[in-house]
Write an enzyme that holds these catalytic residues in place. Structure first.
Site, PDB file in Angstrom:
ATOM      1  N   GLY A 103       0.804  -1.424   0.180  1.00  0.00           N
ATOM      2  CA  GLY A 103      -0.038   0.206  -0.311  1.00  0.00           C
ATOM      3  C   GLY A 103       1.510   1.249   0.340  1.00  0.00           C
ATOM      4  O   GLY A 103       2.023   1.073   0.596  1.00  0.00           O
ATOM      5  N   GLY A 148       0.460   5.591   1.205  1.00  0.00           N
ATOM      6  CA  GLY A 148      -1.079   6.562   1.510  1.00  0.00           C
ATOM      7  C   GLY A 148      -0.152   7.720   1.458  1.00  0.00           C
ATOM      8  O   GLY A 148       1.115   8.180   0.476  1.00  0.00           O
ATOM      9  N   SER A 149      -0.504   8.601   2.134  1.00  0.00           N
ATOM     10  CA  SER A 149       0.200   9.645   1.980  1.00  0.00           C
ATOM     11  C   SER A 149       1.120  10.770   2.454  1.00  0.00           C
ATOM     12  O   SER A 149       2.181  11.359   2.700  1.00  0.00           O
ATOM     13  CB  SER A 149      -1.353  11.879   2.639  1.00  0.00           C
ATOM     14  OG  SER A 149      -1.511  10.840   3.467  1.00  0.00           O
ATOM     15  N   GLY A 206       3.664   8.029   3.387  1.00  0.00           N
ATOM     16  CA  GLY A 206       4.335   6.888   2.789  1.00  0.00           C
ATOM     17  C   GLY A 206       4.064   5.804   2.285  1.00  0.00           C
ATOM     18  O   GLY A 206       2.763   5.351   1.826  1.00  0.00           O
ATOM     19  N   VAL A 215       3.535   1.418   2.380  1.00  0.00           N
ATOM     20  CA  VAL A 215       3.465   0.393   3.483  1.00  0.00           C
ATOM     21  C   VAL A 215       3.971  -0.880   3.009  1.00  0.00           C
ATOM     22  O   VAL A 215       3.543  -1.216   1.597  1.00  0.00           O
ATOM     23  CB  VAL A 215       1.529  -0.136   4.167  1.00  0.00           C
ATOM     24  CG1 VAL A 215       1.873  -1.680   4.858  1.00  0.00           C
ATOM     25  CG2 VAL A 215       1.536   1.340   4.499  1.00  0.00           C
ATOM     26  N   LYS A 273       5.538   0.560   8.256  1.00  0.00           N
ATOM     27  CA  LYS A 273       5.021   1.834   6.729  1.00  0.00           C
ATOM     28  C   LYS A 273       5.793   2.141   7.589  1.00  0.00           C
ATOM     29  O   LYS A 273       6.739   3.198   8.327  1.00  0.00           O
ATOM     30  CB  LYS A 273       4.006   2.382   8.070  1.00  0.00           C
ATOM     31  CG  LYS A 273       2.783   3.159   7.402  1.00  0.00           C
ATOM     32  CD  LYS A 273       2.062   3.183   8.159  1.00  0.00           C
ATOM     33  CE  LYS A 273       1.246   5.048   7.225  1.00  0.00           C
ATOM     34  NZ  LYS A 273       0.194   5.102   8.448  1.00  0.00           N
ATOM     35  N   ASP A 321     -10.371  10.650  11.001  1.00  0.00           N
ATOM     36  CA  ASP A 321     -10.976   9.927   9.598  1.00  0.00           C
ATOM     37  C   ASP A 321     -11.439   8.385   9.882  1.00  0.00           C
ATOM     38  O   ASP A 321     -10.774   8.050   8.795  1.00  0.00           O
ATOM     39  CB  ASP A 321      -9.781  10.240   9.017  1.00  0.00           C
ATOM     40  CG  ASP A 321      -9.501   9.902   7.921  1.00  0.00           C
ATOM     41  OD1 ASP A 321     -10.606  10.366   6.590  1.00  0.00           O
ATOM     42  OD2 ASP A 321      -8.359   9.563   7.016  1.00  0.00           O
TER      43      ASP A 321
END
Ligand SMILES: Nc1ncnc2c1ncn2[C@@H]1O[C@H](COP(=O)(O)OP(=O)(O)OP(=O)(O)O)[C@@H](O)[C@H]1O
Length: 483
Positions: A223, A225-226, A228, A230, A245, A335
Site C-alpha cells: 500500500g 498513503g499520503s 509513506g 506500506v 509503514k 478519519d
C-alpha cells in the site's frame, strides 16, 4: 553536508523526451481555467470525483498549513492508475490545495478519495483569514474554501487561542501534545518550530532504539498513503509476516502528526485496532512495524460485494468496540471511513490509519480543526463548531451507508459541494430503494443526528438491537476471500 547535497544534485540529469501535452490557460475576465485535464477539474470543483471512476477521494491538505518548501516536496500519491503524479502536483498548486492519498496497490480501481486537514502552520505566518504567504493570494489559488457563503473555514492564528480555554483551535496537534513533555509544544501548548535535527531527535525519544533491518526480510509493497509506503515483510525473529509503514520525516505535510501514529497505536492497544509491534528511526524514515492485515480494506468489500445485514453488524460490533475504547480515552479518530478499516482473512476487522486522531482532555474537552475526508465528515466539523468523539459516530453512520450502498452520500458531487450539502441539508439516509431493515434504518438515524449531543455513542450503538444480528468474524471471510 552541503558538499554532499551539491554532489547529489549534480547527479540529476535534465529531463529527456519531454512532451508538452497539456495546454492550460486562465481567463482572468471569467475566472475560468481552460484545457485542464478532468482530474484537475475535480480538484477545482468542476466535475465530481466519482466521474473519474478510479482512485478514492484524495487527501486534501489546506495549503495555509504548509510552507512553500514543504509544498514543493509533497509527494502526490495516487490510488487510481490514471493519475500522473507530476501533473497532479501542478493541479493542486493551481487549486491551492495539496493532495495526497493513501492507496492500496491491492486495489487500483477505486474512486478518488480526498482528505483534509486544516491546521496552523508551524513555520509560516498565517493571516487571520488563513491566507497563505503573501506571494500566493487566495483568489489566485482558486481555493473554494474562501467563498464567503461557505462556513468559516479559514484558519485562526494558533497563537491567538490559548489552549486552556474550553475549546481549542489547536487543530491537528498530535495526540502527544496533550502531554506536558511533548517536544513539539511549548509551555502554553502552542507549537514550536523545530529544525529537522531537533525533530528527528524528539521522534527518536519516542521510538524503539533498535535497527529493525536485520530482522526483516522479503519486503513487498502492499500500500501507499499520503505519509509513506506500506510493505509486507517477513520478521525473522518471530517468524511472522508483518506490515512495515515507512514514512520519510522530511516529506510529511504535517510532520508532527507522525507522533500520533506512534503514540496512539503504542499506547492504545485493543483487539480491534491494528497493533503496533515496534517503531524505529531508520535514517530519515520512521518505520512502524505493525500487524499485517492480509484481507485488504473494508472499501474493497463495500465496492465489490453486497453485504448481508448480519455481515454488516459483524463489522459494526468490531469497529464500535475499538471506537468505544478510543472514546473512553478521549481519543477522536477523525478519519473514520471504510478505507480506515482493514480486514484479516478470518474476518476480523481492525481500525487503522490513526495519524489524524485528536485527544480530548479536561483542559481541551472539544476540538475545532477541520480534519477528515469530506464525504464522511460530521456536520459540526464542517460547520467549524467545537466537536468531540461524537464526530466519529457521524462518520460511522456514513460508513453504514457505504456498507449498504457502496459509497457515501453525495459521492457524485465534488467534495466541497458535498460538504455544503452535509452542512445545509437534512441528515443523509439510505436511498428509498435500499432494502434495509427497520432496525438498520433506526440505527442510522440515531447516528446521523445533526445535534451531536443526541447522537448515539459507540457504547450505546454496541447495545443497539441491530447488533443482535452480528455473528462471529468468520461470517465475513467469504467477503475477504471471495465467494
Ligand atoms: N497493517 C497493515 N496491513 C496491511 N496493509 C496495510 C496495513 N496498514 C496499511 N496498509 C495498506 O497500506 C495503505 C496505506 O496505509 P495508510 O492508510 O496507513 O497510509 P497513510 O499514509 O496513513 O494513508 P492516508 O493517505 O490515508 O493518510 C492502506 O490503504 C492499506 O491498504
Amino acid at each position: 553536508m552541503s558538499m554532499r547535497r551539491r554532489l547529489k544534485k549534480s547527479e540529476i540529469g535534465t529531463p529527456t523526451d519531454f512532451q508538452h501535452r497539456i495546454h492550460a490557460g486562465f481567463d482572468p475576465a471569467t475566472g475560468q481555467y481552460s484545457g485542464l485535464p478532468k482530474q484537475w477539474q475535480v480538484i477545482l470543483g468542476r466535475v465530481p470525483a466519482r466521474s473519474l471512476g478510479s482512485g478514492r477521494p484524495r487527501a486534501l491538505v489546506d495549503p495555509s498549513a504548509i510552507t512553500p518548501m514543504e509544498m514543493a516536496s509533497i509527494k502526490t500519491v495516487v490510488r487510481g492508475d490514471r493519475y500522473n503524479p507530476e501533473t497532479n502536483n501542478q493541479a493542486f498548486a493551481l487549486s491551492g490545495m495539496s493532495v495526497a492519498r493513501s492507496n492500496s496497490l491491492r486495489q487500483q480501481q477505486q474512486p478518488l478519495s480526498l482528505r483534509m486537514t486544516d491546521s496552523p502552520s508551524f513555520n509560516q505566518p498565517v493571516s487571520p483569514y488563513g491566507a497563505m504567504s503573501p506571494s500566493v493570494s487566495s483568489s489566485a489559488r482558486g481555493y473554494p474554501f474562501t467563498e464567503p457563503t461557505y462556513a468559516p473555514l479559514p484558519l485562526r492564528k494558533e497563537a491567538s487561542t490559548p489552549v486552556s480555554t474550553a475549546t481549542s483551535s489547536s487543530s491537528t496537534t498530535p495526540l502527544g501534545s496533550q502531554h506536558s513533555h511533548h517536544p513539539m509544544m511549548n509551555g502554553n501548548g502552542n507549537a514550536t518550530s523545530l529544525s529537522h535535527d531537533q525533530f528527528r531527535e524528539a521522534l527518536s525519544a519516542l521510538v524503539n532504539g533498535t535497527d529493525p533491518r536485520g530482522d526483516l526480510d522479503a519486503f513487498s509493497q502492499v500500500g501507499e498513503g499520503s505519509t509513506g509506503v506500506v510493505m509486507s515483510a517477513y520478521q525473522i525473529s518471530t517468524r511472522r509476516r508483518v506490515a512495515v509503514k515507512k514514512m520519510n520525516i522530511k516529506k510529511q505535510q504535517r510532520r508532527e502528526l507522525l507522533f500520533n501514529e506512534v503514540a496512539i497505536m503504542r499506547d492504545f492497544s485493543h483487539p480491534s485496532i491494528v497493533r503496533l509491534f515496534s517503531s524505529h528511526l531508520v535514517g530519515d524514515e520512521l518505520w512502524l512495524v505493525m500487524e499485517y492485515m492480509e484481507g485488504g480494506s473494508l472499501t474493497d468489500v463495500v465496492t465489490h460485494a453486497r453485504m448481508t445485514e448480519p455481515q454488516m453488524a459483524t463489522v459494526c460490533v468490531q469497529v464500535l468496540s475499538a471506537l468505544a475504547f478510543l472514546h473512553a480515552h478521549g481519543v477522536i479518530h477523525r478519519d473514520l471511513k471504510s478505507d480506515s478499516i482493514l480486514l484479516n482473512k478470518d474476518g476480523t476487522c481492525k481500525v487503522s490509519d490513526l495519524g489524524f486522531c485528536g485527544q480530548l482532555s479536561k483542559e481541551v474537552p472539544k476540538r475545532r480543526s477541520l480534519v477528515g475526508t469530506p464525504y464522511w465528515t460530521a456536520i459540526e466539523v464542517i460547520s467549524r463548531l467545537p466537536y468531540d468523539t461524537s464526530a466519529d459516530m457521524w462518520s460511522f453512520g456514513i460508513m453504514l451507508i457505504e456498507m449498504v450502498e457502496g459509497e457515501p452520500p453525495y459521492f457524485n458531487e465534488q467534495p466541497l459541494e458535498a460538504m455544503k450539502r452535509i452542512r445545509d441539508g437534512a441528515p443523509p439516509s439510505f436511498s428509498p430503494s435500499a432494502n434495509v431493515s427497520l432496525q438498520l434504518r433506526a440505527l442510522l438515524s440515531s447516528l446521523l443526528q445533526h445535534d451531536s449531543s443526541r447522537r448515539a455513542t459507540a457504547a450505546a450503538a454496541l447495545r443497539d438491537p441491530f447488533m443482535e444480528k452480528a455473528g462471529p468474524p468468520s461470517l465475513l471471510s467469504p467477503l475477504v476471500n471471495g465467494p
